[in-house]
Write a protein that holds these residues in place. Structure first.
Motif, PDB file in Angstrom:
ATOM      1  N   PHE A 343       0.896  -1.212   0.058  1.00 42.58           N
ATOM      2  CA  PHE A 343      -0.156  -0.072  -0.248  1.00 42.58           C
ATOM      3  C   PHE A 343       0.984   1.123   0.065  1.00 42.58           C
ATOM      4  O   PHE A 343       1.865   1.398   0.639  1.00 42.58           O
ATOM      5  N   LYS A 474     -19.060   3.301   3.569  1.00 38.21           N
ATOM      6  CA  LYS A 474     -18.498   2.256   2.453  1.00 38.21           C
ATOM      7  C   LYS A 474     -17.739   3.285   1.640  1.00 38.21           C
ATOM      8  O   LYS A 474     -16.724   2.727   1.143  1.00 38.21           O
ATOM      9  N   SER A 475     -17.828   4.606   1.297  1.00 38.82           N
ATOM     10  CA  SER A 475     -17.060   5.219   0.679  1.00 38.82           C
ATOM     11  C   SER A 475     -15.420   5.276   0.940  1.00 38.82           C
ATOM     12  O   SER A 475     -14.623   5.724   0.265  1.00 38.82           O
ATOM     13  N   HIS A 476     -15.183   5.265   2.293  1.00 38.17           N
ATOM     14  CA  HIS A 476     -13.815   5.242   2.980  1.00 38.17           C
ATOM     15  C   HIS A 476     -13.563   4.133   3.779  1.00 38.17           C
ATOM     16  O   HIS A 476     -12.871   4.155   4.562  1.00 38.17           O
ATOM     17  N   GLU A 479     -12.152  -1.871   2.466  1.00 34.18           N
ATOM     18  CA  GLU A 479     -12.356  -2.609   0.846  1.00 34.18           C
ATOM     19  C   GLU A 479     -12.175  -1.175   0.010  1.00 34.18           C
ATOM     20  O   GLU A 479     -11.484  -1.392  -0.907  1.00 34.18           O
ATOM     21  N   SER A 480     -12.748  -0.262   0.193  1.00 31.92           N
ATOM     22  CA  SER A 480     -12.729   1.221  -0.750  1.00 31.92           C
ATOM     23  C   SER A 480     -11.276   1.487  -0.893  1.00 31.92           C
ATOM     24  O   SER A 480     -10.965   2.019  -1.962  1.00 31.92           O
ATOM     25  N   ARG A 482      -8.448  -0.057  -0.108  1.00 31.25           N
ATOM     26  CA  ARG A 482      -7.495  -0.800  -0.732  1.00 31.25           C
ATOM     27  C   ARG A 482      -7.737  -0.762  -2.336  1.00 31.25           C
ATOM     28  O   ARG A 482      -6.562  -0.933  -2.920  1.00 31.25           O
ATOM     29  N   ARG A 483      -8.684  -0.504  -2.672  1.00 36.66           N
ATOM     30  CA  ARG A 483      -9.045  -0.432  -4.273  1.00 36.66           C
ATOM     31  C   ARG A 483      -8.470   0.896  -4.387  1.00 36.66           C
ATOM     32  O   ARG A 483      -7.840   1.174  -5.673  1.00 36.66           O
ATOM     33  N   ALA A 484      -8.778   2.031  -3.939  1.00 30.66           N
ATOM     34  CA  ALA A 484      -8.476   3.264  -4.423  1.00 30.66           C
ATOM     35  C   ALA A 484      -7.856   4.160  -3.161  1.00 30.66           C
ATOM     36  O   ALA A 484      -8.537   4.518  -2.297  1.00 30.66           O
TER      37      ALA A 484
END
Length: 912
Positions: A343, A474-476, A479-480, A482-484
């Motif tokens: 990361f 969910k926006s932060h 999972e979110s 890790r994607r962005a």
């Protein structure tokens, strides 16, 4: 948290680290006698000692006692810390607002990145996949200047030296020098720097303290360097870091800084400084108002402080919002903890790895508990009712004479329950709708009180780490992000807009009302920022946890079942602390701009608890939480120290005991395995004999005792070798060895039965004690603690190999002499996941393809012979008896193998 946290070793933390031992003496650094109104560089002399005496002259500077009525602590006129005052005329230039041109050792705030509209705030958390010279310099300047701006909030020199009111931390002069010290020491460990800036300062300012026990008030009994001396040191360190950035980075070709890159240590320094920016702000908040002042350019308090607010009897729904429970999830969900290894932001070792946690349905309070809600608990006498408290918690509040939260300040007659609120630098009318600042103990007591008030069928508790991630928007979410990576809120620029998502990254200089910022989609407020939230989890390692070699003991000393995790960050959390991956912790009696939220669930809490003899969190309703067996910190406990002192040394009676009452090392009985005693001495003698047998008796031989524990084998080696370096991972063990070496009377407890024990005293072995140099270090990273290029004629590794995270790395890096050097390895091969990930075990498992057993002895022989060019010259079984109590002993048979480096082998390998 923090700075790395230390456990039982903390009682001797400062002097153990500064490599100085004392009993009735106090350390003095000589200072310049020049009178000055501005900081001048004065050469710090080598330390000298003097005995404490009631007749010693005290500083003439008048100092008032703590005036806080809530504290059962009185600091008397003879308090020795006052001897630090009145030197170098420091008090004159440290009193009143700081001159910006004189105080800042790097970039002054008005010229600093992050300065806007007359206020200095934090820069976003940097993406380190493409670091430029300018981006690193900007983050350095922002971190460095924020820290010095905080210290501009000390009004006079007094609070630089006055210990905190609870006595559980060093005075602020330590932290003023600690953060620059860590930059230098870690850059040296990483190989970026090859020499110290100030070796003395980089010893005394190196190691901070864990919060340890709340009733231990004995520390910091020393004369510290003056503020002006540390000011000069900070200037030198800042210039050194800038030189590193200029030399190692470019604005043309960005650098990707990964965990194995040397400049990881640079970002480690940045984030370490930001941890102390927050923890020191709490210490400032605990200080008397007269010794602090609001620094110029400090972000303002949240504007809600300007409202009129009653001092007592706030109304629910008027002065603070009515709170209610909101369902978080209605079906079981899986949370995957852990930060990806690649990361693109800095992370501490405990963030990496993974764990999947099943989270059952639960409900959480809409808001964190406010001052208004907590007022009802206070007014009803909650602090005096033992039924709401665990034993440790009730003992703590009575020891501190607490009857309301520490940051509440009485504003009326006793019993009127009128309060103001202390912020970092001021007192304000009580904002009843701000989250309450409390310890874990206070939060848990409120939960029990709340259950009694509501007569609810389901008991309330605190949040867990996994549940906290469920509450995040969910926006932060994990999972979110890790994607962005840019979805991590702390990577966004801080503003003073009330339309922001969270109050953190130093947007405001205080908490805000719990209703001030938007809720998550589920309706929960302040899931990120405003105040940390206490959890039911112990601080714990994730699966695949690895220490980072540059900071080997940042996390592991606190994997002890005595530190509670905090989540979400506070208004002053910046950098990694405010990241979605952050995992921090504190002892349950400590404050850290921390509050709590209520949770109810029909299922056991999905929390992680570590086993501990003294578990300050464990109460009857907590028994159903998930339990992990942790051995990460076994070598930093008093029990472990007692056991190893008994293993390594003979002992006698203390002055208070008669010799006839001394406990024998083993209870007399038929066929007693006395041959297993004195194990450290026997393995040292075995190595000495092998060196004499194979190399004769040349002079000036050098030995390395790797994993020396408390030093019994080291002193035995010193009877033959001219020089012995002794390294151990445990600060507590090394400190004990040094005290024995110095001639100090070291006593310890010999266990007898259950809670019965007897105090005995180590009998200092006859040896050439001055030949031994004890040092804390990591056997898998010897470059960080041994002189470059130094080689040894003999290396002892006694019961060490199966306690290393990477044993092969250790073997490959042994600094053995190519001229017939001998390595003696003694190991029971008791591999455990707590110490060594199974992927690093040398044996004790089945081959995954052939299913044949893999034996450690065979793997070691293959590595030593075929890879590293040693010859096996000796092999035997060595028994060892370790006492647990007078009727229980560990009987261990370790496998001893001796390996020799042959000069001709080295030559042949060069020819090949």
């Amino acid at each position: 948290m923090m700075l790395r946290h230390f456990n039982n070793k903390a009682r001797a933390s400062f002097l153990a680290t500064s490599k100085m031992v004392f009993r009735d003496a106090r350390l003095v650094s000589a200072t310049a006698s020049t009178s000055l109104l501005t900081p001048q560089k004065s050469k710090v002399q080598p330390p000298r000692y003097f005995s404490s005496s009631p007749s010693r002259k005290k500083s003439s500077l008048a100092v008032a006692d703590y005036e806080d009525d809530s504290e059962d602590v009185t600091l008397r006129a003879e308090d020795e810390w006052k001897d630090n005052l009145g030197r170098n005329d420091d008090n004159e230039w440290l009193t009143g607002p700081r001159d910006e041109d004189m105080w800042y050792t790097g970039v002054k705030p008005s010229n600093c990145p992050g300065f806007e509209n007359g206020v200095l705030r934090s820069l976003p958390f940097p993406n380190i996949s493409a670091v430029t010279r300018q981006s690193a310099k900007d983050y350095l300047d922002n971190s460095w200047t924020l820290y010095e701006m905080l210290f501009a909030g000390l009004n006079s020199e007094e609070y630089f030296y006055r210990p905190p009111i609870h006595g559980l931390r060093h005075p602020q002069i330590f932290y003023y020098g600690h953060t620059p010290c860590l930059y230098i020491n870690k850059l040296r460990v990483a190989g970026v720097l090859d020499k110290p800036v100030n070796a003395y300062f980089e010893s005394i300012f190196e190691v901070g303290v864990d919060e340890m026990l709340w009733d231990d008030m004995h520390k910091n009994d020393m004369i510290w360097p003056t503020v002006s001396e540390v000011y000069e040191y900070r200037k030198e360190v800042y210039a050194t870091i800038v030189e590193v950035i200029d030399r190692e980075l470019s604005d043309v070709t960005p650098t990707c800084v990964t965990q194995d890159h040397p400049l990881w240590a640079l970002f480690m320094g940045f984030e370490h400084e930001r941890i102390h920016f927050e923890t020191s702000s709490v210490l400032f908040r605990e200080a008397p108002l007269r010794v602090v002042q609001t620094p110029k350019y400090w972000p303002p308090l949240h504007p809600s402080v300007n409202r009129s607010s009653p001092a007592k009897n706030p109304e629910d729904g008027v002065h603070y919002p009515s709170n209610r429970m909101i369902a978080a999830i209605e079906e079981e969900t899986m949370v995957e903890l852990g930060k990806p290894d690649d990361f693109p932001t800095y992370g501490w070792d405990n963030e990496y790895g993974e764990r999947k946690v099943k989270v059952p349905p639960f409900s959480a309070s809409k808001y964190m508990i406010t001052n208004g809600e907590f007022y009802e608990f206070v007014k009803s006498g909650g602090y005096t009712e033992k039924k709401y408290w665990c034993d440790n918690g009730f003992a703590f509040v009575n020891h501190r004479n607490l009857r309301w939260p520490f940051f509440w300040k009485p504003a009326g007659p006793a019993g009127s329950h009128e309060y103001k609120l202390r912020t970092i630098f001021s007192e304000v009318d009580m904002p009843w709708d701000w989250p309450v600042d409390v310890t874990y103990y206070e939060a848990k007591a409120f939960c029990r009180w709340k259950d009694e008030q509501d007569m609810s069928a389901s008991s309330t508790r605190l949040l867990t780490e996994a549940e906290h991630h469920v509450l995040r928007d969910k926006s932060h979410s994990l999972e979110s992000v890790r994607r962005a990576p840019e979805a991590d809120l702390v990577m966004m620029k801080a503003t003073n807009s009330t339309q922001q998502i969270a109050n953190f990254n130093f947007t405001f200089g205080s908490h805000n009302p719990v209703t001030a910022l938007p809720p998550t989609a589920m309706g929960h407020y302040d899931v990120m920022g405003n105040a940390w939230e206490w959890t039911e989890d112990h601080f714990n390692p994730l699966e695949r946890f690895r220490i980072h070699p540059v900071y080997s003991d940042f996390s592991t000393p606190c994997f002890d079942g005595k530190h509670s995790m905090i989540v979400g960050g506070s208004f002053i959390s910046t950098g990694d602390e405010a990241s979605v991956f952050a995992r921090f912790h504190f002892r349950p009696h400590f404050l850290q701009h921390s509050g709590f939220r209520l949770v109810t669930s029909e299922s056991p809490a999905p929390a992680t608890h570590l086993e501990s003899e003294l578990n300050p969190q464990q109460t009857i309703e907590d028994k159903e939480v998930e339990t992990l067996s942790s051995s990460n910190n076994v070598y930093e406990s008093n029990d472990s120290l007692n056991m190893y002192l008994g293993l390594h040394y003979t002992y006698g009676a203390t002055e208070q005991e008669g010799d006839e009452d001394v406990v024998p090392p083993m209870i007399p009985h038929k066929n007693a395995p006395l041959h297993g005693l004195h194990f450290p001495q026997r393995v040292a003698q075995l190595l000495t004999g092998l060196v004499q047998q194979h190399n004769g008796s040349p002079s000036n031989l050098r030995a390395l005792d790797l994993g020396c524990a408390v030093g019994g084998s080291s002193f035995e080696l010193a009877k033959y070798f001219h020089e012995v370096d002794a390294i151990d991972y445990s600060h507590q063990f090394v400190d004990a060895a040094r005290r024995i070496q110095s001639g100090e009377h070291v006593s310890f407890e010999i266990p007898l039965e259950a809670n019965l024990s007897q105090t005995v005293e180590v009998q200092r072995p006859s040896s050439n004690h001055d030949k031994v140099h004890f040092q804390q270090g990591d056997a898998t990273n010897l470059d960080g603690c041994l002189e470059e290029g130094k080689r040894y004629d003999a290396i002892l590794m006694s019961n060490l190999l199966c306690r290393l995270p990477d044993p092969l790395k250790c073997l490959r890096s042994l600094p053995i002499s190519e001229q017939n050097g001998i390595v003696l390895m003694v190991s029971p091969y008791s591999w455990l996941e707590e110490f060594t990930h199974q992927s690093q075990w040398l044996g004790g498992y089945h081959d995954p393809v052939t299913n044949e057993p893999i034996w450690s002895s065979n793997q070691i022989e293959d590595a030593m012979k075929n890879e590293l060019g040693y010859s096996l010259i000796h092999e035997e079984e060595v028994p060892c008896v370790i006492r647990e109590h007078q009727r229980k002993y560990q009987y261990i048979v370790s496998h001893a193998t001796a390996w020799q480096k042959k000069q001709y082998m080295a030559l042949n390998s060069n020819v090949q």
